[in-house]
Design a protein around this motif. Sequence first.
Motif, mmCIF file in Angstrom:
data_model
loop_
_atom_site.group_PDB
_atom_site.id
_atom_site.type_symbol
_atom_site.label_atom_id
_atom_site.label_comp_id
_atom_site.label_asym_id
_atom_site.label_seq_id
_atom_site.Cartn_x
_atom_site.Cartn_y
_atom_site.Cartn_z
ATOM 1 N N ALA A 162 1.352 -1.230 0.147
ATOM 2 C CA ALA A 162 -0.104 0.259 0.219
ATOM 3 C C ALA A 162 0.535 1.608 0.032
ATOM 4 N N LEU A 163 1.643 1.178 0.855
ATOM 5 C CA LEU A 163 3.184 1.798 1.333
ATOM 6 C C LEU A 163 3.670 2.561 -0.385
ATOM 7 N N ALA A 164 4.052 1.874 -1.468
ATOM 8 C CA ALA A 164 4.718 1.622 -2.619
ATOM 9 C C ALA A 164 3.541 2.554 -3.516
ATOM 10 N N ALA A 165 2.325 1.345 -3.663
ATOM 11 C CA ALA A 165 0.928 2.131 -4.361
ATOM 12 C C ALA A 165 1.047 3.871 -3.826
ATOM 13 N N ALA A 166 0.952 4.415 -2.624
ATOM 14 C CA ALA A 166 0.800 5.631 -2.232
ATOM 15 C C ALA A 166 1.531 6.591 -2.857
ATOM 16 N N HIS A 167 2.599 6.376 -2.379
ATOM 17 C CA HIS A 167 4.037 6.622 -3.359
ATOM 18 C C HIS A 167 4.034 6.747 -4.724
ATOM 19 N N GLU A 168 3.798 5.999 -5.448
ATOM 20 C CA GLU A 168 3.472 5.633 -6.679
ATOM 21 C C GLU A 168 2.350 7.091 -7.088
ATOM 22 N N ILE A 169 1.366 7.305 -6.520
ATOM 23 C CA ILE A 169 0.402 7.962 -6.763
ATOM 24 C C ILE A 169 0.775 9.831 -6.595
ATOM 25 N N LEU A 170 1.804 9.410 -5.178
ATOM 26 C CA LEU A 170 1.812 10.564 -4.832
ATOM 27 C C LEU A 170 3.305 11.641 -5.368
ATOM 28 N N GLU A 171 3.809 11.001 -6.328
ATOM 29 C CA GLU A 171 5.091 11.062 -7.320
ATOM 30 C C GLU A 171 4.400 11.779 -8.377
ATOM 31 N N ALA A 172 3.372 10.821 -8.523
ATOM 32 C CA ALA A 172 2.733 11.034 -9.837
ATOM 33 C C ALA A 172 1.601 12.576 -9.819
ATOM 34 N N GLU A 173 1.478 13.020 -8.088
ATOM 35 C CA GLU A 173 1.018 14.582 -8.353
ATOM 36 C C GLU A 173 1.792 15.727 -8.018
ATOM 37 N N GLY A 174 3.085 15.024 -7.756
ATOM 38 C CA GLY A 174 4.618 15.879 -7.520
ATOM 39 C C GLY A 174 3.902 16.654 -5.998
ATOM 40 N N LEU A 175 4.365 15.376 -5.030
ATOM 41 C CA LEU A 175 3.526 15.550 -3.371
ATOM 42 C C LEU A 175 4.923 15.436 -3.146
ATOM 43 N N MET A 176 5.686 14.614 -3.482
ATOM 44 C CA MET A 176 6.451 14.295 -2.549
ATOM 45 C C MET A 176 8.312 14.664 -3.027
#
Length: 181
Positions: A162-176
């Motif tokens: 779940a954290l890996a998937a969340a990281h991908e989502i947040l990375e795509a949105e430019g939030l990381m």
Amino acid sequence: MTYRNVVAAVVRALAAETINSAGGCDFEPKVQCAKQKGEIVGKEAALLTDCWVFGRLHKQLAPQLWRALVAKYSTHDERKHSAILQLINTVQSPATKRFRECAVLTWAIPQVAGIQGKRSAAVLPAGWYDITNWDNDGKPESTRYRWRSSIRKALDNQVNEALAAAHEILEAEGLMESCAA
């Protein structure tokens, strides 16, 4: 706003619904207020981002991954309890139902250091953490520890996925935050 790491983002997003007095992510009034006064900044902007991340993760993560994150990191008692109950029914183990319930519950609400559990974090009574109370069938200690270990490993794997998937989502949105070497 950007997050240092995915765990910080998930924890803030899950805590956002318990921050305000309305008991939920109330970004609509903040947006309406900003239209009248100007731009949303500071704590209001951070809370708005956290609420937005909560909604995005809830919508885009697979239900079993979302439940694992809520059970592990949420501070909202009702949502955490509901996620724990759902995880109990989905975890695969040869252990009895009572044993699975105790193993999932103590994984989601780990024992913390302190005098008789008197801390700001939610803790269970001490008897819940005693693995000998989880099984009335007289299974050997090694079996109980093996069962607990396999249940926790499966739940930790779900959280990591779940954290890996969340990281991908947040990375795509430019939030990381990006780390430059």
